[in-house]
Motif scaffolding. Structure first.
Motif, PDB file in Angstrom:
ATOM      1  N   UNK A 273       0.825  -1.205   0.000  1.00  0.00           N
ATOM      2  CA  UNK A 273       0.000   0.000   0.000  1.00  0.00           C
ATOM      3  C   UNK A 273       0.864   1.262   0.000  1.00  0.00           C
ATOM      4  N   UNK A 274       1.957   1.231   0.761  1.00  0.00           N
ATOM      5  CA  UNK A 274       2.859   2.386   0.805  1.00  0.00           C
ATOM      6  C   UNK A 274       3.523   2.609  -0.545  1.00  0.00           C
ATOM      7  N   UNK A 275       4.028   1.526  -1.146  1.00  0.00           N
ATOM      8  CA  UNK A 275       4.705   1.631  -2.441  1.00  0.00           C
ATOM      9  C   UNK A 275       3.735   2.125  -3.512  1.00  0.00           C
ATOM     10  N   UNK A 283      10.125   1.609  -9.706  1.00  0.00           N
ATOM     11  CA  UNK A 283      10.927   1.999  -8.551  1.00  0.00           C
ATOM     12  C   UNK A 283      12.029   2.983  -8.917  1.00  0.00           C
ATOM     13  N   UNK A 284      12.651   2.809 -10.094  1.00  0.00           N
ATOM     14  CA  UNK A 284      13.733   3.722 -10.461  1.00  0.00           C
ATOM     15  C   UNK A 284      13.239   5.145 -10.690  1.00  0.00           C
ATOM     16  N   UNK A 285      11.925   5.325 -10.839  1.00  0.00           N
ATOM     17  CA  UNK A 285      11.352   6.655 -11.008  1.00  0.00           C
ATOM     18  C   UNK A 285      10.669   7.152  -9.734  1.00  0.00           C
ATOM     19  N   UNK A 286      10.827   6.392  -8.650  1.00  0.00           N
ATOM     20  CA  UNK A 286      10.216   6.738  -7.366  1.00  0.00           C
ATOM     21  C   UNK A 286      11.132   7.711  -6.612  1.00  0.00           C
ATOM     22  N   UNK A 287      10.655   8.909  -6.238  1.00  0.00           N
ATOM     23  CA  UNK A 287      11.502   9.857  -5.514  1.00  0.00           C
ATOM     24  C   UNK A 287      12.110   9.283  -4.238  1.00  0.00           C
ATOM     25  N   UNK A 288      11.418   8.343  -3.607  1.00  0.00           N
ATOM     26  CA  UNK A 288      11.957   7.754  -2.378  1.00  0.00           C
ATOM     27  C   UNK A 288      13.188   6.898  -2.660  1.00  0.00           C
TER      28      UNK A 288
END
Length: 457
Positions: A273-275, A283-288
């Protein structure tokens, strides 16, 4: 290993071909011997030299070439296409490329409707999924004079042979391994984990020292599935599927799901849910990820560069270790990372073969592609990369660790669309468990039923 091209005795190394050419000794060599030598040299195939074609006698043709990947792969492939068109200037290549999300579904439709591009980057299991009878892809044995097949081991070509046909050329071998953002671990005051005990401890440290939104690793649904199989193979010492039969009981799979859920419970990985709430396409485009809040991945060695390049400046990305305390066995598997196939419907198979050979075997293409699709299986491709220092050191390090560790085979149906796609069984089980919609037993049964149904097809 770097192969030496140094000349021995009176043999000269041909700078263009890498082959050996004999000096002519006019004092000791008679006409017959010279003629024999010339014949022998004529027989030699040059695995790295461009095909001897010219545009003078060729009609202009256009071929379409499709692939998916990250930005770095796109940039390298587009540059290689430009160089190819300079070398074979009667051929125009129309690129079709994008991110992985939704790519397999669109290609499945294209293969079914016989509208696929002429040359396609494919996953290894697509041969089984889309061309089990050889109807979707050309038999590349028929183009062995163009694609220098001697550059590839028989065992690697056998992996892409089905229905008696060589349906694709393997680009590289790959497996999953841990990668860490060392900068974030340094910030937390701990070393990157080398075993499960350290990984669990890192979850608590990240939460207490860095905050609730920092995690040692980020695992999506498919990542969790592959990591679970790695864990179970490490514990039980048996392959996931053998002879089209699932080798694990629902109770054994439940044990694997307990392991996955324990990582979430210990703040090692964020919940699904968080992801999902992060709103990133990947994921490679996720700011985190970019900022280092998600400090690890369990990813294909051939995909490492896109994650590394996505990090904000000043962050150190390193290859991790396999965790020996998972069990008594070395779990995990390697597979053909990617392959190139020619559509059965193309009117220009020879031109397509020229493009594949250029990208994998010819020096000019290899020098541009480097290790963007993994460490080359092509003998000449690997030699060029080693001699010129072109391999991404992170990818190379990871690939060596993967191939020296993994010991189990991969069943091609493991990656069947009905299992691994975003609406598939793996996503259903892993997201259902993470959201609390399934109990451990329920999620295990979802996997057993779905996998057996896929294997029965």
């Amino acid at each position: 290993m770097v192969l030496s091209l140094a000349a021995c005795g009176k043999d000269n190394t041909d700078a263009e071909t890498g082959g050996v050419t004999k000096k002519e000794d006019t004092a000791k060599t008679d006409d017959t011997k010279k003629e024999d030598t010339k014949k022998e040299d004529t027989k030699k195939e040059d695995a790295s030299k461009p095909a001897d074609d010219t545009a003078d006698t060729k009609e202009p043709v256009t071929i379409k070439f499709s692939w998916w990947g990250g930005d770095s792969r796109h940039e390298a492939t587009l540059a290689a296409i430009e160089k190819f068109q300079e070398t074979y200037d009667w051929i125009t290549v129309e690129p079709q490329y994008g991110a992985w999300s939704g790519w397999e579904e669109s290609m499945a439709t294209a293969f079914a409707t016989k509208t696929a591009p002429d040359v396609n980057q494919i996953n290894w299991n697509w041969i089984t999924s889309f061309s089990s009878d050889g109807s979707a892809f050309k038999d590349l044995n028929e183009y062995s004079d163009t694609i220098k097949l001697e550059n590839f081991s028989k065992s690697s070509l056998d992996l892409c042979t089905l229905a008696g046909e060589l349906q694709a050329i393997p680009v590289s071998m790959t497996g999953r391994i841990f990668y860490w953002n060392k900068t974030t671990f340094d910030k937390a005051g701990i070393a990157t984990p080398t075993n499960l005990a350290e990984l669990y401890a890192a979850g608590e440290t990240f939460k207490n020292v860095l905050g609730d939104d920092y995690y040692p690793i980020s695992l999506g649904e498919y990542d969790r599935m592959i990591l679970m199989v790695y864990y179970l193979e490490s514990v039980y010492g048996k392959a996931w599927v053998v002879d089209n039969e699932l080798q694990y009981t629902a109770e054994e799979i439940q044990k694997g799901l307990e392991f996955i859920q324990s990582l979430e419970d210990a703040h090692v990985t964020p919940s699904i849910q968080t992801i999902t709430g992060d709103g990133a396409e990947s994921l490679d485009k996720n700011p985190k990820w970019m900022e280092g809040k998600y400090a690890g991945i369990f990813e294909w060695d051939s995909s490492a560069s896109k994650f590394q390049k996505a990090l904000a400046e000043g962050q150190e990305f390193i290859v991790g270790e396999y965790m020996k305390d998972m069990g008594d066995y070395q779990g995990g598997y390697a597979k053909v990372s990617l392959a190139f196939a020619i559509s059965e419907t193309t009117p220009y198979p020879e031109e397509c073969a020229l493009l594949i050979n250029f990208l994998l075997n010819e020096d000019a293409g290899v020098e541009i592609m480097k290790s963007e699709r993994g460490i080359p299986l092509s003998k000449n491709g690997l030699e060029v990369c080693l001699n010129k220092g072109l391999l991404d050191t992170t990818v190379a390090e990871a690939n060596v660790k993967v191939l020296s560790w993994v010991s189990f085979p991969l069943d091609p149906k493991f990656e069947a669309a009905e299992l691994k796609n975003s609406d598939g069984i793996y996503f259903d089980a892993m997201s259902g468990l993470s959201y609390g919609d399934y109990s451990l037993a329920d999620a295990a049964q979802v996997l057993v039923d779905g996998i057996k149904a896929a294997l029965a097809k």
